[in-house]
Design a protein around this motif. Structure first.
Motif, PDB file in Angstrom:
ATOM      1  N   GLU A   1      19.625   0.733  21.291  1.00  0.00           N
ATOM      2  CA  GLU A   1      20.668  -0.258  21.548  1.00  0.00           C
ATOM      3  C   GLU A   1      21.838   0.373  22.294  1.00  0.00           C
ATOM      4  O   GLU A   1      22.447  -0.267  23.166  1.00  0.00           O
ATOM      5  CB  GLU A   1      21.123  -0.895  20.234  1.00  0.00           C
TER       6      GLU A   1
ATOM      7  N   ALA B   1      22.737  -0.618  26.268  1.00  0.00           N
ATOM      8  CA  ALA B   1      23.895  -1.503  26.097  1.00  0.00           C
ATOM      9  C   ALA B   1      24.436  -1.966  27.442  1.00  0.00           C
ATOM     10  O   ALA B   1      24.340  -1.266  28.459  1.00  0.00           O
ATOM     11  CB  ALA B   1      24.991  -0.770  25.325  1.00  0.00           C
TER      12      ALA B   1
ATOM     13  N   GLU C   1      19.659  -8.305  24.570  1.00  0.00           N
ATOM     14  CA  GLU C   1      20.006  -8.401  23.160  1.00  0.00           C
ATOM     15  C   GLU C   1      18.819  -7.890  22.354  1.00  0.00           C
ATOM     16  O   GLU C   1      17.700  -7.807  22.862  1.00  0.00           O
ATOM     17  CB  GLU C   1      20.320  -9.850  22.783  1.00  0.00           C
ATOM     18  N   PHE C   2      19.050  -7.566  21.075  1.00  0.00           N
ATOM     19  CA  PHE C   2      18.012  -6.866  20.324  1.00  0.00           C
ATOM     20  C   PHE C   2      17.790  -7.464  18.936  1.00  0.00           C
ATOM     21  O   PHE C   2      18.721  -7.933  18.285  1.00  0.00           O
ATOM     22  CB  PHE C   2      18.387  -5.384  20.179  1.00  0.00           C
TER      23      PHE C   2
END
Length: 237
Positions: A27, A31, A36-37
């Motif tokens: 992440e 970034a 999105e995760f």
């Protein structure tokens, strides 16, 4: 674009409180790149219900061998094959690189040549498009026979199948773009002794300050996901 991180290993307990766990690394690496995760701890049998639960998938590194008999291995291989069949993009890193190759018909084994640790030059492409990217390595297992449909996109003298591309569906690399200097130092201290030959650990320590191509590889991973999404949208238009 939502990327599901399939966690197959964990950061050492001694490092986790200050550096985080494997999904945290990815992440941070990816970034501010339009992604999105979501997280799934597949090593504990926490699997998505469908390959379409996210827009793409990323499989992390692991202490486990792809060829070992762990409960999550076979279901993960089946998930990989289904994602490929459904054209859902997948990125694999280290163990992720290996388990994808194995699931798709390649062969992974504990390499007789030993370990690769620390900053390592990976050669991507050929001719005028050739590029050398330095990334941290931490592995003995490697893909010794690639799947028939996979194209070799990166290699070293030590690891001939260090990067594989499965058309526009799967992109995998053996090194760890998510591992920074401090984490490799931690692995050398806490995980390496008794596992990795001391001479290999010492050699890695000597070159630990080598500049890394982390940003370059982060861009390649993000571009792989985002370009796949763009093409999918164009096909639907």
């Amino acid at each position: 674009m939502i990327i599901g991180i399939l966690q197959t290993g964990a950061s050492p307990d001694a490092l986790k409180p200050t550096m985080g766990d494997y999904p945290d690394f990815f992440e941070r690496l990816l970034a501010d790149r339009g992604l999105e995760f979501r997280r799934f701890t597949v090593m504990e049998m926490d699997f998505p219900s469908s390959v379409h639960d996210c827009d793409g998938w990323l499989i992390t590194g692991s202490r486990f061998g792809a060829y070992e008999d762990h409960p999550f291995i076979k279901p993960l291989e089946a998930f990989i094959r289904e994602a490929y069949a459904e054209h859902v993009p997948v990125v694999g890193i280290c163990f992720g690189h290996q388990i994808i190759a194995q699931a798709m018909g390649g062969r992974v084994e504990k390499y007789k040549g030993g370990w690769s640790v620390g900053p390592t030059d990976y050669h991507f492409g050929s001719g005028p498009d050739a590029e050398t990217i330095t990334l941290n390595a931490w592995h003995q297992d490697q893909v010794v026979e690639k799947p028939e449909m996979a194209e070799v996109i990166a290699s070293t003298d030590f690891c001939s199948n260090a990067g594989l591309l499965y058309d526009d569906r799967m992109f995998t690399v053996q090194p760890h773009p998510e591992f920074k200097k401090d984490f490799i130092e931690g692995l050398i201290k806490y995980r390496g002794p008794g596992l990795v030959p001391q001479a290999t650990l010492d050699a890695a320590t000597e070159k630990i300050d080598t500049p890394l191509g982390t940003t370059t590889m982060a861009e390649r991973i993000a571009d792989f996901f985002l370009s796949h999404q763009t093409r999918a949208a164009q096909r639907r238009a």
